[in-house]
Scaffold this active site. Sequence first.
Site, PDB file in Angstrom:
ATOM      1  N   LYS A  22       0.841  -1.210   0.000  1.00 52.36           N
ATOM      2  CA  LYS A  22       0.000   0.000   0.000  1.00 52.36           C
ATOM      3  C   LYS A  22       0.867   1.247   0.000  1.00 52.36           C
ATOM      4  O   LYS A  22       0.660   2.173  -0.785  1.00 52.36           O
ATOM      5  CB  LYS A  22      -0.904  -0.001   1.240  1.00 52.36           C
ATOM      6  CG  LYS A  22      -1.615   1.318   1.486  1.00 52.36           C
ATOM      7  CD  LYS A  22      -2.496   1.272   2.708  1.00 52.36           C
ATOM      8  CE  LYS A  22      -1.848   1.717   3.991  1.00 52.36           C
ATOM      9  NZ  LYS A  22      -1.540   3.161   4.070  1.00 52.36           N
ATOM     10  N   ASN A  23       1.845   1.275   0.904  1.00 55.66           N
ATOM     11  CA  ASN A  23       2.621   2.509   1.084  1.00 55.66           C
ATOM     12  C   ASN A  23       3.615   2.759  -0.047  1.00 55.66           C
ATOM     13  O   ASN A  23       4.170   3.856  -0.152  1.00 55.66           O
ATOM     14  CB  ASN A  23       3.353   2.492   2.428  1.00 55.66           C
ATOM     15  CG  ASN A  23       2.393   2.740   3.578  1.00 55.66           C
ATOM     16  OD1 ASN A  23       1.215   3.015   3.369  1.00 55.66           O
ATOM     17  ND2 ASN A  23       2.895   2.617   4.806  1.00 55.66           N
ATOM     18  N   CYS A 117      -5.373  13.055  13.047  1.00 58.87           N
ATOM     19  CA  CYS A 117      -5.154  11.628  12.806  1.00 58.87           C
ATOM     20  C   CYS A 117      -5.128  10.919  14.149  1.00 58.87           C
ATOM     21  O   CYS A 117      -4.566  11.431  15.121  1.00 58.87           O
ATOM     22  CB  CYS A 117      -3.818  11.453  12.086  1.00 58.87           C
ATOM     23  SG  CYS A 117      -3.390   9.742  11.818  1.00 58.87           S
ATOM     24  N   ARG A 122       0.432  14.843  13.151  1.00 52.89           N
ATOM     25  CA  ARG A 122       1.129  14.544  11.892  1.00 52.89           C
ATOM     26  C   ARG A 122       1.226  15.798  11.024  1.00 52.89           C
ATOM     27  O   ARG A 122       0.462  15.980  10.073  1.00 52.89           O
ATOM     28  CB  ARG A 122       0.414  13.413  11.145  1.00 52.89           C
ATOM     29  CG  ARG A 122       0.450  12.117  11.916  1.00 52.89           C
ATOM     30  CD  ARG A 122      -0.241  11.005  11.187  1.00 52.89           C
ATOM     31  NE  ARG A 122       0.548  10.461  10.097  1.00 52.89           N
ATOM     32  CZ  ARG A 122       0.176   9.411   9.375  1.00 52.89           C
ATOM     33  NH1 ARG A 122      -0.962   8.816   9.620  1.00 52.89           N
ATOM     34  NH2 ARG A 122       0.943   8.961   8.400  1.00 52.89           N
ATOM     35  N   PRO A 123       2.204  16.657  11.350  1.00 52.71           N
ATOM     36  CA  PRO A 123       2.362  17.870  10.542  1.00 52.71           C
ATOM     37  C   PRO A 123       2.955  17.541   9.174  1.00 52.71           C
ATOM     38  O   PRO A 123       3.463  16.425   8.964  1.00 52.71           O
ATOM     39  CB  PRO A 123       3.347  18.697  11.367  1.00 52.71           C
ATOM     40  CG  PRO A 123       4.133  17.700  12.146  1.00 52.71           C
ATOM     41  CD  PRO A 123       3.229  16.512  12.378  1.00 52.71           C
ATOM     42  N   ASP A 125       5.062  20.025   7.792  1.00 55.17           N
ATOM     43  CA  ASP A 125       5.988  21.161   7.666  1.00 55.17           C
ATOM     44  C   ASP A 125       7.244  20.806   6.852  1.00 55.17           C
ATOM     45  O   ASP A 125       7.762  21.638   6.091  1.00 55.17           O
ATOM     46  CB  ASP A 125       6.386  21.673   9.061  1.00 55.17           C
ATOM     47  CG  ASP A 125       6.986  20.567   9.932  1.00 55.17           C
ATOM     48  OD1 ASP A 125       6.372  19.493  10.033  1.00 55.17           O
ATOM     49  OD2 ASP A 125       8.075  20.780  10.494  1.00 55.17           O
ATOM     50  N   ASP A 308       4.499   0.850  11.916  1.00 52.91           N
ATOM     51  CA  ASP A 308       3.282   0.206  11.406  1.00 52.91           C
ATOM     52  C   ASP A 308       3.162  -1.254  11.840  1.00 52.91           C
ATOM     53  O   ASP A 308       2.159  -1.912  11.541  1.00 52.91           O
ATOM     54  CB  ASP A 308       3.239   0.289   9.872  1.00 52.91           C
ATOM     55  CG  ASP A 308       2.911   1.694   9.383  1.00 52.91           C
ATOM     56  OD1 ASP A 308       2.568   2.552  10.220  1.00 52.91           O
ATOM     57  OD2 ASP A 308       3.003   1.939   8.162  1.00 52.91           O
ATOM     58  N   ARG A 400      -8.739  -0.318   4.742  1.00 52.29           N
ATOM     59  CA  ARG A 400      -7.872   0.699   4.123  1.00 52.29           C
ATOM     60  C   ARG A 400      -6.524   0.094   3.740  1.00 52.29           C
ATOM     61  O   ARG A 400      -5.900   0.554   2.784  1.00 52.29           O
ATOM     62  CB  ARG A 400      -7.620   1.861   5.095  1.00 52.29           C
ATOM     63  CG  ARG A 400      -8.796   2.805   5.267  1.00 52.29           C
ATOM     64  CD  ARG A 400      -8.346   4.032   6.027  1.00 52.29           C
ATOM     65  NE  ARG A 400      -7.010   4.401   5.602  1.00 52.29           N
ATOM     66  CZ  ARG A 400      -6.013   4.744   6.410  1.00 52.29           C
ATOM     67  NH1 ARG A 400      -6.198   4.794   7.704  1.00 52.29           N
ATOM     68  NH2 ARG A 400      -4.834   5.049   5.936  1.00 52.29           N
TER      69      ARG A 400
HETATM   70  C1  UD1 Z   1       4.268   7.045   6.250  1.00 53.71           C
HETATM   71  C2  UD1 Z   1       3.382   5.842   6.094  1.00 53.71           C
HETATM   72  C3  UD1 Z   1       2.806   5.422   7.434  1.00 53.71           C
HETATM   73  C4  UD1 Z   1       3.912   5.211   8.457  1.00 53.71           C
HETATM   74  C5  UD1 Z   1       4.827   6.437   8.514  1.00 53.71           C
HETATM   75  C6  UD1 Z   1       6.046   6.215   9.387  1.00 53.71           C
HETATM   76  C7  UD1 Z   1       2.560   6.105   3.841  1.00 53.71           C
HETATM   77  C8  UD1 Z   1       1.398   6.363   2.945  1.00 53.71           C
HETATM   78  N1  UD1 Z   1       2.325   6.164   5.161  1.00 53.71           N
HETATM   79  O1  UD1 Z   1       3.444   8.109   6.712  1.00 53.71           O
HETATM   80  O2  UD1 Z   1       2.072   4.214   7.247  1.00 53.71           O
HETATM   81  O3  UD1 Z   1       3.355   4.995   9.722  1.00 53.71           O
HETATM   82  O4  UD1 Z   1       5.309   6.776   7.198  1.00 53.71           O
HETATM   83  O5  UD1 Z   1       6.775   5.154   8.910  1.00 53.71           O
HETATM   84  O6  UD1 Z   1       3.628   5.804   3.396  1.00 53.71           O
HETATM   85  N2  UD1 Z   1       6.732  14.599  10.613  1.00 53.71           N
HETATM   86  C9  UD1 Z   1       7.016  15.910  10.884  1.00 53.71           C
HETATM   87  N3  UD1 Z   1       6.891  16.824   9.870  1.00 53.71           N
HETATM   88  C10 UD1 Z   1       6.524  16.468   8.596  1.00 53.71           C
HETATM   89  C11 UD1 Z   1       6.255  15.108   8.335  1.00 53.71           C
HETATM   90  C12 UD1 Z   1       6.361  14.188   9.370  1.00 53.71           C
HETATM   91  O7  UD1 Z   1       7.363  16.269  12.005  1.00 53.71           O
HETATM   92  O8  UD1 Z   1       6.440  17.327   7.723  1.00 53.71           O
HETATM   93  C13 UD1 Z   1       6.837  13.588  11.688  1.00 53.71           C
HETATM   94  C14 UD1 Z   1       5.548  12.811  11.908  1.00 53.71           C
HETATM   95  O9  UD1 Z   1       4.691  13.476  12.814  1.00 53.71           O
HETATM   96  C15 UD1 Z   1       6.073  11.500  12.448  1.00 53.71           C
HETATM   97  C16 UD1 Z   1       7.386  11.320  11.702  1.00 53.71           C
HETATM   98  O10 UD1 Z   1       7.762  12.605  11.251  1.00 53.71           O
HETATM   99  O11 UD1 Z   1       6.352  11.618  13.824  1.00 53.71           O
HETATM  100  C17 UD1 Z   1       7.314  10.379  10.525  1.00 53.71           C
HETATM  101  O12 UD1 Z   1       6.211  10.744   9.709  1.00 53.71           O
HETATM  102  P1  UD1 Z   1       6.182  10.458   8.163  1.00 53.71           P
HETATM  103  O13 UD1 Z   1       7.325   9.585   7.763  1.00 53.71           O
HETATM  104  O14 UD1 Z   1       6.034  11.740   7.417  1.00 53.71           O
HETATM  105  O15 UD1 Z   1       4.840   9.645   7.979  1.00 53.71           O
HETATM  106  P2  UD1 Z   1       3.990   9.604   6.671  1.00 53.71           P
HETATM  107  O16 UD1 Z   1       4.871   9.781   5.493  1.00 53.71           O
HETATM  108  O17 UD1 Z   1       2.811  10.487   6.809  1.00 53.71           O
END
Ligand code: UD1
Length: 460
Positions: A22-23, A117, A122-123, A125, A308, A400
């Site tokens: 999926k991811n 979420c 889950r920002p 930024d 996950d 999902r």
């Molecule tokens: C992806 C996966 C999700 C998995 C996660 C972590 C997909 C579709 N989803 O989610 O299943 O649980 O990786 O392996 O691939 N963060 C920030 N700023 C940002 C983005 C993220 O601080 O701009 C933080 C998040 O809050 C979290 C960490 O970084 O604590 C990792 O998040 P991220 O890798 O971005 O998760 P996703 O890509 O949304």
Amino acid sequence: MDLFVIRGGTPLSGRLPVRGSKNAALPILAASLAAEGETRLANVPALVDVTTLSAVLRTLGVDVHRDADGMLVVRSESNEPCVAEYDLVRKMRASVCVLGPLLGRRGTARVSLPGGCNIGHRPIDLHLRGLASLGADVRLEHGYVVATASSLLGAQIDLAGPQGSTVTGTCNVMTAACFAKGRTVITSAAREPEVVDLAHYLNAGGARISGLGTDVVEIEGTDGFAGVEHQVIPDRIEAATLLIAGLMTGGDVTLENVVPTHLTAVLDILRQMGAFVEIRGATIHVHAAGPLSSVSFVAEPYPGIPTDVQAQLTALLTLARGKAEVVDRVFPDRFLHLPELARMGADVRRAEGGAHVFGVKSLSAAPVMASDLRASAALLLAALSAEGDSILRRVYHLDRGYERLEERLAAVGGQIRRLTEAELSNCRPEELFSDHAPVREPHFAVTSPKSRGSRREQSL
Ligand code: UD1
């Protein structure tokens, strides 16, 4: 709303093929909107999330359909629409993956912020900072991210956040950088196999990305990339879930179509707990040679134990001998499964940044509520191992991320019925697992009930 009735206590035994990831599929599908010409994707699982992202792409002028061979065929019909609306994006956070491709190919992206979420804050930024570093004007307006650029310029971008790198953020910046002039260097890039799979797809279409699987990814800007045929990697999270299901039920399970190296950290901990694990090519065979022992673990970015899989491993630990500490460094608040596991007799306690799990001899069946995708998987595993009938509500979370999981587990001895609340109240307990019990399709699948068993999947 569908629910599962799960009759626990039967050891799972047999061979199970693992579906596509999926991811990996979601960011590749999003990137394909920016490809020149047609993309053909094999091994894309039939999941609600894939259907949702396909709906987002259609609103962006992209034709998405499954062909007769089950390939997902994607082609941008128009370069005009640039808006991903709140009504679709709020259903699935990964819709944010269209941001980089839209900006790169069309010069403008207006994408709704995904909102809250259940698994924690889950920002996005880092996504926005990365795209701004490429020269885009990035603003937040009325709940939408608006990013525009007449041209993008290669840059040095660091994607480290407080919890490590960002998976979908790396995908967004990497895809947009394919359209930038000059070289982009992403440091603290996510190393997950799903990011690497996206890079393989982009490179096959003419992109020039190097450093795959490391935390320094370099992209030589080109005019973008062409659509190609690509096979999505197997789902390592589904694989881990199925392995744990085998162990929790005291069963003997062989998974087919896996990449064992993607599961090294998970297999290591299963071995440390005392499980028998054998790898042969693209198969993994597990069974519990005796009672498992508790082992503490920390969920971390790849190559660590994936967040996950944290909930499913926590469920496994509830039946292991001894005490374990579980920490989730990626989503420290991702522990909504604990109170539900406790309802099934687990001795689990929330602790700073994680949980303490004290193994018990057995779990007892109970009605439980799914809060998110992986928590629902953990509860399903617990229910499969518990004596008696459990009811798992809100299985839409499970749909999902797992394709027809109840049917696939049934093939190895799992007893699971998908029902509505009304069907449950009209069904006598002794009928639940008889041939007269109602049979329901997952709601996202368009299939003919007459052709059950030999049906052809029509859903996306
Ligand atoms: C992806 C996966 C999700 C998995 C996660 C972590 C997909 C579709 N989803 O989610 O299943 O649980 O990786 O392996 O691939 N963060 C920030 N700023 C940002 C983005 C993220 O601080 O701009 C933080 C998040 O809050 C979290 C960490 O970084 O604590 C990792 O998040 P991220 O890798 O971005 O998760 P996703 O890509 O949304």
